[in-house]
Design an enzyme around this catalytic site. Sequence first.
Site, short mmCIF file in Angstrom:
data_model
loop_
_atom_site.label_atom_id
_atom_site.label_comp_id
_atom_site.label_asym_id
_atom_site.label_seq_id
_atom_site.Cartn_x
_atom_site.Cartn_y
_atom_site.Cartn_z
N HIS A 121 0.88 -1.17 0.00
CA HIS A 121 0.00 0.00 0.00
C HIS A 121 0.92 1.22 0.00
O HIS A 121 2.00 1.18 0.57
CB HIS A 121 -0.82 -0.06 1.30
CG HIS A 121 -1.92 0.94 1.43
ND1 HIS A 121 -1.69 2.26 1.73
CD2 HIS A 121 -3.27 0.80 1.33
CE1 HIS A 121 -2.85 2.89 1.82
NE2 HIS A 121 -3.83 2.03 1.58
N ASP A 198 2.98 -4.60 8.01
CA ASP A 198 1.73 -3.85 7.91
C ASP A 198 0.59 -4.87 7.94
O ASP A 198 0.37 -5.60 6.97
CB ASP A 198 1.77 -3.06 6.60
CG ASP A 198 0.42 -2.45 6.24
OD1 ASP A 198 -0.57 -2.69 6.96
OD2 ASP A 198 0.36 -1.74 5.23
N GLN A 201 -4.48 -5.23 6.52
CA GLN A 201 -5.39 -6.05 5.73
C GLN A 201 -5.49 -7.49 6.25
O GLN A 201 -6.42 -8.21 5.93
CB GLN A 201 -4.91 -6.06 4.27
CG GLN A 201 -5.96 -6.41 3.26
CD GLN A 201 -7.16 -5.47 3.32
OE1 GLN A 201 -8.29 -5.94 3.40
NE2 GLN A 201 -6.93 -4.17 3.31
N LYS A 224 -10.73 -1.34 10.28
CA LYS A 224 -10.91 -2.55 9.49
C LYS A 224 -11.27 -3.74 10.39
O LYS A 224 -11.38 -4.87 9.94
CB LYS A 224 -9.66 -2.84 8.66
CG LYS A 224 -9.45 -1.77 7.59
CD LYS A 224 -8.24 -1.97 6.73
CE LYS A 224 -8.12 -0.80 5.75
NZ LYS A 224 -6.91 -0.84 4.94
N CYS A 362 -4.62 2.27 -3.80
CA CYS A 362 -3.41 2.78 -3.13
C CYS A 362 -2.24 1.83 -3.33
O CYS A 362 -1.41 1.67 -2.43
CB CYS A 362 -3.63 3.02 -1.63
SG CYS A 362 -4.82 4.28 -1.28
C1 PLP Z 1 -5.96 0.09 4.74
C2 PLP Z 1 -4.54 -0.20 4.60
C3 PLP Z 1 -3.55 0.74 4.95
C4 PLP Z 1 -3.89 2.14 5.41
O1 PLP Z 1 -4.60 2.14 6.60
P1 PLP Z 1 -5.12 3.53 7.19
O2 PLP Z 1 -6.12 3.09 8.20
O3 PLP Z 1 -5.71 4.30 6.06
O4 PLP Z 1 -3.95 4.22 7.79
C5 PLP Z 1 -2.24 0.37 4.83
N1 PLP Z 1 -1.89 -0.84 4.39
C6 PLP Z 1 -2.79 -1.78 4.04
C7 PLP Z 1 -2.32 -3.12 3.60
C8 PLP Z 1 -4.15 -1.48 4.12
O5 PLP Z 1 -5.05 -2.40 3.77
#
Ligand code: PLP
Length: 404
Positions: A121, A198, A201, A224, A362
């Site tokens: 992302h 990260d 997701q 999420k 993104c």
């Molecule tokens: C949604 C997402 C982000 C960004 O998250 P925010 O809540 O907008 O800061 C970053 N990386 C991944 C893999 C995502 O799915």
Amino acid sequence: MINVAKIREDFPILKRTVHGKPLVYFDNAATSQTPQVVIDTIVAYYSNYNSNIHRGVHTLSQEATDKYEEARIKVQQHFNAKEAYEIILTSGTTHSINMVAAGFETLLKKGDEVIVSALEHHSNIVPWQMLCEKTGTVLKVIPMLENGSLDMNSYHKLLNERTKLVFCNHVSNALGTVNPIEEIIEAAHKVEAAVLIDGAQATPHIKPDVQALNVDFYVASAHKLCGPTGVGLLYGKQEWLEKLPPYQGGGEMIATVSFEKTTYAGLPHKFEAGTPNICGGIAFGAGLDYMNAVGFENIASYEHELLVYGTQELLKIEGVKIYGTTAEKTAVISFNVGEIHPYDIGAILDKLGVAVRTGHHCAQPIMDFYQIPGTVRASFSFYNTKEEIDVFITSLKRAVMMLS
Ligand SMILES: *Cc1c(COP(=O)(O)O)cnc(C)c1O
């Protein structure tokens, strides 16, 4: 087993209509919907004990502080962090990544290397590019393969004694690929590089154990995870959080302040300058409680059923191409139909009550890899049903007929 009819009762938004049609919400990879218990938690906070935390002697402040710190412990337990103070409550994944990137500014020097994956992302690319520009550090990229997985042979070749940091998502938001983060972490540690995962997701589907993973940093967003927007976490191993300098100066993050010298507070407060999203933090805890009551194993197996069914039905439509076809996938289907622009499909689906995401998600480097402007992305959650997938497929067929 999931009782989806009962679960749907917990989400008031699922009863609404869009353009006169029942809402089919398949944009869960962008944000999850909010169960009534989380909404009630937010209302209760502002109705009963809204107050600033940590410094008040009065009752409301103590109640708010207790609930906020209870939420931190819920997050700690959920991710199995060793200590509650290894959980920094942030405004979300993006904020958490920027905090770590800023912290590494003092720890990197010219000629050092950091490694990113091709599946990231933008929020796990841009902060590191900014860091590399400032420090003269070299950014290396783990390439991706046609099926949407990482080229792990290349990864192992990129690692060397100059590698200081590796950052990679646990699950790709654009394709749903589950990355082999155990292998990524273990190999990075062999060259003494730190790893940031990260988990934005992954966390809606997988309950990560940061100690078992032996990961240095793990980040995610509450919105999420059935929680509110504007709150998330940075998990960091104690030794790393102690090594990194504070991110922002202000209230709450200090031990003592004078014009001659200020000393910083201990963890986690060193990284939590200013009044935090108190209500959001408490509601984050409520969202985790809700999902844990449903059970992550139940969630994963049910969503997998939806993924298999959705994929099978989608592939019956002529011209459909799915991007991201690894065996290890969460319930995300990114696709295009022939040469039709994804935006046009998304706009017609919306008129029929079906919410999907369209565009680059993104993750422009992934779209460049496939040489496409974007995809239509349908992402399922545990409150979705096979009947909704049927509505989506029927609506998609109508859209395709209108557009071709
Ligand atoms: C949604 C997402 C982000 C960004 O998250 P925010 O809540 O907008 O800061 C970053 N990386 C991944 C893999 C995502 O799915």
